[in-house]
Design an enzyme around this catalytic site. Structure first.
Site, mmCIF file in Angstrom:
data_model
loop_
_atom_site.group_PDB
_atom_site.id
_atom_site.type_symbol
_atom_site.label_atom_id
_atom_site.label_comp_id
_atom_site.label_asym_id
_atom_site.label_seq_id
_atom_site.Cartn_x
_atom_site.Cartn_y
_atom_site.Cartn_z
ATOM 1 N N LYS A 4 34.177 14.797 14.324
ATOM 2 C CA LYS A 4 34.662 14.099 15.015
ATOM 3 C C LYS A 4 34.443 14.740 16.517
ATOM 4 C CE LYS A 4 38.248 11.907 12.449
ATOM 5 N NZ LYS A 4 39.651 12.160 11.835
ATOM 6 N N ASP A 22 37.551 6.402 8.653
ATOM 7 C CA ASP A 22 37.052 6.601 10.317
ATOM 8 C C ASP A 22 36.421 6.299 11.051
ATOM 9 O OD1 ASP A 22 38.789 7.961 11.877
ATOM 10 O OD2 ASP A 22 39.039 9.710 10.765
ATOM 11 N N HIS A 73 21.819 -10.905 26.060
ATOM 12 C CA HIS A 73 23.125 -10.598 26.339
ATOM 13 C C HIS A 73 23.974 -11.491 27.425
ATOM 14 C CE1 HIS A 73 25.072 -6.527 24.299
ATOM 15 N NE2 HIS A 73 23.251 -6.486 24.108
#
Length: 419
Positions: A230, A306, A404
């Protein structure tokens, strides 16, 4: 609220009853969440009216996914695809609140599909854990390093390590020294589990074993950040962690023009100046891509991975090359540290399990342990390939801002929204 629940709420508010103890005291996880929620609203004076409570199985997360729940967040799941990968079609679930992301990835899937599909290669499969230990001297730390890296000792260490699980199989031990501190990076196969707990158990077995011959070894921590979990780290970028995958496709010239609305030369130049040179100018670590983390995060959330491991799992270098006399485009993504599992953690929850089932990788593989998680990793890489192809094309064609503005902007007047 029933009178009995009202008394419990008051006890939580006053601190007489700890909020974390409600599940064990009541034996009813849904009721515990409702009481905790009401107590929280009274204590903070803030409403949780927009956060759903009903419609969730709180028993399923007890002791494994989330503590002290008061509700759940709703994230829409879109489908990109079919993604034609290694001759098989996949509908890729993506949980996101970013407009254009699913639509763009879907366009990439279409371009890949009509060009004959993508192929993948899995290079490595092994989760890592790296404890840090300390000695009185650097010489003593070096002695343990030599012991661990001596091939003569590997079979013994493997036997000790592998006792932790019927799926854990030690693959290698890589050591690094900083002064009198030794970092030992254990890598092992973990079946269809992502494997952090599994490899940690094996490491603990080895540390206990080493204390006999190295009683002066001071174990500072089971994780010394040489793993590295992480966090962006060169060791993952170079050595890999989890699944290392390369995915590639050849996009025909007419597809580049008709589906992607650009041309091969523009894409190749943009990739060189943006993903390669631009990332180098920024000092990127594993970030030689357009938006790999967008796709990785969306698929991870949908399939119960995760989300924090998106950091190293999104390490990716995107390569674009003109081939066949400059007419067609070869595109590839190389991702050395995709960390996924199809059992354990959030994969067992109903919604996430359904998304895994959609991909055909729900649970553990009965025929070949680890096959489902490896397949999931290749699908993640394939989806990233599609996402990279489409976004790079939008930028090359000058479509990014327009798309967008059309799909990723709310029409609501935010000044009128209550806080």
């Amino acid at each position: 609220m029933p009178e009995e629940d009202e008394e419990i709420i008051k006890a939580v508010v006053t601190g007489t009853t700890p909020s974390y103890s409600l599940e064990s005291k009541l034996g009813d996880c849904r009721r515990a969440a409702a009481i905790r929620r009401e107590a929280l609203q009274r204590m903070t004076g803030k409403s949780l009216a927009g956060l759903p409570l009903e419609g969730f199985d709180y028993e399923s997360i007890l002791g494994q996914c989330c503590e002290m729940p008061v509700g759940y967040v709703q994230i829409p799941v879109g489908i990109a695809g079919p993604l034609l990968l290694d001759g098989i079609e996949y509908s890729v679930p993506m949980a996101t609140t970013e407009g254009c992301l699913v639509a763009s990835t879907n366009r990439g899937c279409k371009a890949i599909y009509v060009s004959g599909g993508a192929t993948s290669v899995l290079l490595r499969d092994g989760m890592t854990r790296a404890p840090v230990v300390r000695f009185a001297t650097a010489r003593r730390a070096a002695e343990l390093k030599g012991f661990l890296e001596d091939p003569v000792n590997f079979d013994t260490l493997s036997l000790i390590f592998n006792k932790s699980s019927r799926f854990a199989r030690l693959q290698s031990i890589q050591c690094a020294i900083a002064g009198k501190n030794l970092y030992m990076r254990f890598r092992c196969s973990t079946g269809d589990a992502m494997g952090m707990n599994m490899v940690s158990k094996g490491v603990q077995n080895v540390l206990d074993f080493l204390q006999t011959d190295f009683p002066d070894m001071d174990v500072i921590g089971i994780s010394g950040n040489f793993c590295s979990d992480k966090k962006p780290a060169a060791v993952n970028w170079i050595e890999g962690r989890g699944k290392s995958v390369v995915c590639e496709a050849i996009i025909k010239e007419d597809v580049v023009k008709k589906v992607l609305k650009t041309n091969v030369a523009a894409l190749v130049e943009l990739n060189m100046l943006k993903n390669l040179t631009g990332s180098a100018m920024a000092g990127a670590l594993g970030g030689f891509n357009a938006h790999a983390s967008n796709i990785v995060s969306a698929v991870y959330i949908a399939t119960g991975q995760d989300p924090a491991q998106n950091i190293e799992s999104s390490h990716c270098i995107t390569m674009l090359e003109a081939i066949n006399d400059g007419k067609d485009l070869h595109i590839s993504v190389t991702m050395p540290s995709i960390e996924v599992g199809t059992v354990g953690g959030g994969t067992q929850l109903a919604s996430q399990s359904a998304c895994l089932n959609l991909l055909g990788v729900k649970g553990a593989s009965r025929d070949s342990p680890g096959a489902n998680s490896r397949l999931l990793a290749t699908v993640v890489a394939g989806a990233v390939l599609a996402g990279e192809l489409s976004l790079m094309s939008a930028i090359a064609a000058g479509q990014l801002v327009r798309s967008h503005m059309k799909y990723n902007r709310s029409s609501k007047d935010v000044t009128k929204l209550s806080t």
